[in-house]
Motif scaffolding. Structure first.
Motif, short mmCIF file in Angstrom:
data_model
loop_
_atom_site.label_atom_id
_atom_site.label_comp_id
_atom_site.label_asym_id
_atom_site.label_seq_id
_atom_site.Cartn_x
_atom_site.Cartn_y
_atom_site.Cartn_z
N TYR A 52 147.25 137.04 -46.08
CA TYR A 52 146.40 136.86 -47.25
C TYR A 52 145.92 138.22 -47.81
O TYR A 52 145.77 138.37 -49.01
N PHE A 53 145.69 139.19 -46.93
CA PHE A 53 145.27 140.50 -47.39
C PHE A 53 146.36 141.14 -48.26
O PHE A 53 146.07 141.71 -49.31
N GLU A 54 147.60 141.02 -47.80
CA GLU A 54 148.72 141.58 -48.55
C GLU A 54 148.87 140.89 -49.91
O GLU A 54 149.34 141.50 -50.86
N GLN A 55 148.46 139.63 -49.99
CA GLN A 55 148.53 138.88 -51.24
C GLN A 55 147.30 139.08 -52.12
O GLN A 55 147.24 138.58 -53.24
N GLY A 56 146.30 139.77 -51.60
CA GLY A 56 145.08 140.01 -52.36
C GLY A 56 144.11 138.85 -52.38
O GLY A 56 143.19 138.82 -53.19
N GLU A 57 144.29 137.89 -51.49
CA GLU A 57 143.41 136.72 -51.41
C GLU A 57 142.30 136.99 -50.38
O GLU A 57 142.33 136.49 -49.27
N TYR A 58 141.32 137.77 -50.81
CA TYR A 58 140.31 138.29 -49.90
C TYR A 58 139.41 137.21 -49.30
O TYR A 58 138.99 137.31 -48.15
N LYS A 59 139.13 136.19 -50.07
CA LYS A 59 138.27 135.12 -49.55
C LYS A 59 138.94 134.47 -48.33
O LYS A 59 138.27 134.18 -47.33
N ASN A 60 140.24 134.25 -48.42
CA ASN A 60 140.96 133.67 -47.29
C ASN A 60 141.03 134.62 -46.10
O ASN A 60 141.01 134.19 -44.95
N VAL A 61 141.11 135.92 -46.37
CA VAL A 61 141.13 136.91 -45.27
C VAL A 61 139.85 136.77 -44.45
O VAL A 61 139.89 136.67 -43.23
N ILE A 62 138.73 136.76 -45.15
CA ILE A 62 137.44 136.67 -44.47
C ILE A 62 137.33 135.37 -43.69
O ILE A 62 136.90 135.35 -42.53
N GLN A 63 137.73 134.26 -44.29
CA GLN A 63 137.62 132.98 -43.61
C GLN A 63 138.51 132.91 -42.38
O GLN A 63 138.10 132.40 -41.33
N TYR A 64 139.73 133.43 -42.47
CA TYR A 64 140.62 133.39 -41.31
C TYR A 64 140.16 134.34 -40.20
O TYR A 64 140.30 134.02 -39.02
N CYS A 65 139.60 135.48 -40.57
CA CYS A 65 139.02 136.37 -39.56
C CYS A 65 137.85 135.69 -38.86
O CYS A 65 137.73 135.74 -37.63
N TYR A 66 137.01 135.05 -39.64
CA TYR A 66 135.88 134.31 -39.10
C TYR A 66 136.37 133.22 -38.14
O TYR A 66 135.85 133.06 -37.04
N ASN A 67 137.40 132.48 -38.57
CA ASN A 67 137.95 131.41 -37.72
C ASN A 67 138.54 131.96 -36.43
O ASN A 67 138.43 131.33 -35.38
N ALA A 68 139.18 133.12 -36.49
CA ALA A 68 139.76 133.73 -35.29
C ALA A 68 138.67 134.04 -34.28
O ALA A 68 138.79 133.73 -33.09
N ILE A 69 137.61 134.65 -34.76
CA ILE A 69 136.51 135.03 -33.87
C ILE A 69 135.79 133.79 -33.34
O ILE A 69 135.47 133.70 -32.15
N LYS A 70 135.58 132.82 -34.20
CA LYS A 70 134.93 131.58 -33.76
C LYS A 70 135.78 130.88 -32.69
O LYS A 70 135.24 130.35 -31.72
N ASN A 71 137.08 130.92 -32.85
CA ASN A 71 137.98 130.33 -31.87
C ASN A 71 137.82 131.01 -30.50
O ASN A 71 137.73 130.33 -29.47
N ILE A 72 137.76 132.32 -30.51
CA ILE A 72 137.59 133.06 -29.25
C ILE A 72 136.25 132.72 -28.61
O ILE A 72 136.17 132.39 -27.43
N PHE A 73 135.19 132.80 -29.40
CA PHE A 73 133.85 132.56 -28.86
C PHE A 73 133.69 131.13 -28.36
O PHE A 73 133.02 130.89 -27.36
N THR A 74 134.30 130.17 -29.05
CA THR A 74 134.23 128.78 -28.59
C THR A 74 134.86 128.66 -27.21
O THR A 74 134.31 127.98 -26.33
#
Length: 151
Positions: A52-74
């Motif tokens: 998504y970063f390469e495509q310039g879709e920054y909102k999705n970048v942030i959400q997927y990064c958030y989801n990655a971290i939430k997955n780890i912490f869960t």
């Protein structure tokens, strides 16, 4: 004379005992171990965020990064027998550290959460902030492979 000597020795022992510093109670043994979690799903989220970063879709970048971290912490909280529903990543990070994980994620997750909140309310987020989020996500994934814990 014998009574004086015996009394002297008894008083001397009592005084010696009272002058000595009390010994602290023995420290409880601390257990140290590592938590190993499966980071495959988090890596998948991260890879999608990169795309998504390469495509310039920054909102999705942030959400997927958030989801990655939430997955780890869960997964870490699950390993520690702590329910994680209804917690954001800042709450999770605090609990993880409070439960003895010796790696602090707090600064990373607070900033990532702040960037996410800016996007949610419609504020402009710069490309540099999004790139930072992507790098922070990767760093958190790498730090989470084996987490040292002391309880």
């Amino acid at each position: 004379m014998s009574a004086v000597i015996i009394t002297y020795n008894i008083v001397k022992r009592i005084l010696e005992l009272s002058v000595r510093k009390p010994q602290p109670p023995p420290m409880q043994e601390r257990k140290e171990f590592f938590i190993s979690i499966d980071i495959g799903e988090a890596v998948s989220f991260y890879n999608q965020a990169q795309s998504y970063f390469e495509q310039g879709e920054y909102k999705n970048v942030i959400q997927y990064c958030y989801n990655a971290i939430k997955n780890i912490f869960t997964k870490v909280l699950l390993h520690l027998n702590i329910p994680s529903e209804d917690l954001n990543i800042v709450d999770m990070s605090y609990i993880i550290q409070a439960k003895g994980v010796r790696v602090s994620f707090m600064e990373y997750v607070q900033h990532l959460n702040f960037i996410r909140l800016k996007m949610i309310v419609g504020q402009i987020v710069s490309k540099d902030e999004v790139l930072w989020a992507l790098k922070a996500c990767k760093a958190l994934i790498d730090m989470s492979k084996d987490l040292p814990v002391t309880i």
